[in-house]
Design a protein around this motif. Structure first.
Motif, short mmCIF file in Angstrom:
data_model
loop_
_atom_site.label_atom_id
_atom_site.label_comp_id
_atom_site.label_asym_id
_atom_site.label_seq_id
_atom_site.Cartn_x
_atom_site.Cartn_y
_atom_site.Cartn_z
N GLN A 163 0.83 -1.21 0.00
CA GLN A 163 0.00 0.00 0.00
C GLN A 163 0.87 1.26 0.00
N ARG A 164 1.97 1.23 0.73
CA ARG A 164 2.86 2.38 0.78
C ARG A 164 3.54 2.60 -0.58
N VAL A 165 3.85 1.52 -1.27
CA VAL A 165 4.43 1.64 -2.61
C VAL A 165 3.46 2.37 -3.53
N GLN A 166 2.17 2.00 -3.47
CA GLN A 166 1.18 2.65 -4.32
C GLN A 166 1.02 4.13 -3.97
N ILE A 167 1.07 4.44 -2.67
CA ILE A 167 0.98 5.84 -2.25
C ILE A 167 2.16 6.63 -2.81
N LEU A 168 3.34 6.04 -2.73
CA LEU A 168 4.55 6.70 -3.22
C LEU A 168 4.45 6.95 -4.72
N ARG A 169 4.02 5.96 -5.48
CA ARG A 169 3.98 6.09 -6.93
C ARG A 169 2.92 7.08 -7.41
N LYS A 170 1.93 7.35 -6.57
CA LYS A 170 0.88 8.29 -6.95
C LYS A 170 1.10 9.69 -6.40
N TYR A 171 2.10 9.87 -5.53
CA TYR A 171 2.29 11.17 -4.90
C TYR A 171 2.74 12.19 -5.95
N PRO A 172 1.97 13.25 -6.19
CA PRO A 172 2.26 14.16 -7.31
C PRO A 172 3.23 15.29 -6.99
N TRP A 173 3.57 15.49 -5.70
CA TRP A 173 4.30 16.70 -5.32
C TRP A 173 5.76 16.41 -5.02
#
Length: 338
Positions: A137-147
């Protein structure tokens, strides 16, 4: 107590941090983050900075950059002033947005630069809200973080034009077409197995992140700088962050250049009046180049960037222009109290 001196020289690479005053939020909404990136892009172009990566968090910012012209303090002054002026105006606030001086730690050797890039890019998944979530889940959050610059590095989004990712991706080896995937694996491996040795090295000294040899070089360099410094360092960065009113900046420009106010918006071949005004509005008025363009009657921020580049080229050859620029800066600094 005197503040530590900055170590600045041509080609130095730094990990730079800027934090909200008393840990306050410095980005209230996405439009704030977008405006900060506009100011960052303008400042990178204006000061010839090589920006390798960045990450924006709610109450602080990370940058990893190189200064070919040894101008870190001027670059950060302009960037933080421009954003603070915007933030206070946008949210009807006043006073200090940032916590005193920005932090700047010299970083040496490819191994440490590469590990620093992982540390910075992993910031979004090490906040309290995410650090205990499952790794996937953290990997997905990282890959989607736009900033941050991470999505551009791994090919998940179009890279920011003002980011120079080439040197760090080259550290992943060849073939080049595999570099983004290899970098993604390198960074994401740190989600479950944080590099404790790097974290220790990072916290070892405020001067640098690096080997024992790097620390010895920086300590010697710092001692020489202190010995050569015959006066107290400049006044508090908080005082420098006060932007000048637009009318004040333009008044000084007109007085020194001996032109009337209309000349600031008058198109005239080879005239440096508008480029000078645009540069001073950006540097001392805290405006983005787009905002300066509107005031001096230029079509866009990109056009202002081009004119400032022409101004810099002209200054190399024109002693009179250099002298007048110095007069303008001296007067603006004196009136600002810096």
């Amino acid at each position: 107590m005197a503040r530590p001196l900055r170590i600045e020289y041509e080609g130095a690479i730094y990990h730079v941090t800027a934090r909200g005053n008393n840990r306050r939020v410095i980005f209230k909404q996405d439009s704030d983050r977008g405006r900060f990136l506009e100011a960052l892009a303008d400042s990178v172009r204006q000061f010839d900075i090589r920006l390798y990566l960045f990450c924006l968090m709610d109450n602080h910012v990370h940058l990893v950059l190189e200064t070919p012209q040894a101008n870190l303090s001027r670059f950060m002054h302009r960037l933080l002033t421009a954003y603070t002026v915007y933030f206070n105006t946008r949210h009807n606030e006043s006073g200090h947005l940032m916590q005193g001086r920005f932090g700047a730690t010299f970083v040496d050797e490819d191994e440490y630069i590469l590990k620093l890039s992982r540390y910075v890019h992993l910031n979004p998944v090490f906040i309290k809200a995410h650090k205990n979530k499952p790794v996937r889940q953290r990997v997905q959050i990282l890959r989607k973080y736009p900033w941050s610059s991470y999505r551009g590095y791994i090919g998940a989004a179009k890279p920011f034009e003002f980011i120079d990712s080439g040197p760090i991706l080259e550290m992943m080896g060849r073939p080049r077409k595999r570099q983004s995937a290899l970098y993604r694996r390198f960074v994401e491996s740190g989600i479950s197995d944080i590099d404790a040795a790097f974290i220790e090295a990072k916290g070892r000294s405020r001067l640098c992140i690096g080997s024992d040899a790097c620390h010895k070089r920086m300590q010697a360099h710092y001692r020489r700088k202190v010995q050569a410094f015959d006066k107290k360092e400049d006044v508090s960065f908080r005082r420098q962050s006060k932007a000048r009113a637009v009318d004040d900046v333009l008044r000084v420009v007109c007085e020194v250049l001996q032109v009337d106010r209309e000349a600031l918006t008058r198109r005239c071949k080879d005239s440096m009046v508008r480029p000078v005004a645009a540069r001073m509005l950006s540097q001392y008025g805290g405006l983005t180049q787009r905002q300066a363009a509107e005031i001096v009657g230029v079509s866009s921020g990109a056009a202002v960037c081009f004119q400032i580049r022409r101004l810099n080229e002209r200054m190399r050859k024109d002693k009179t222009l250099r002298r007048r620029m110095a007069q303008i800066e001296k007067q603006l600094q004196q009136e600002t109290g810096t």
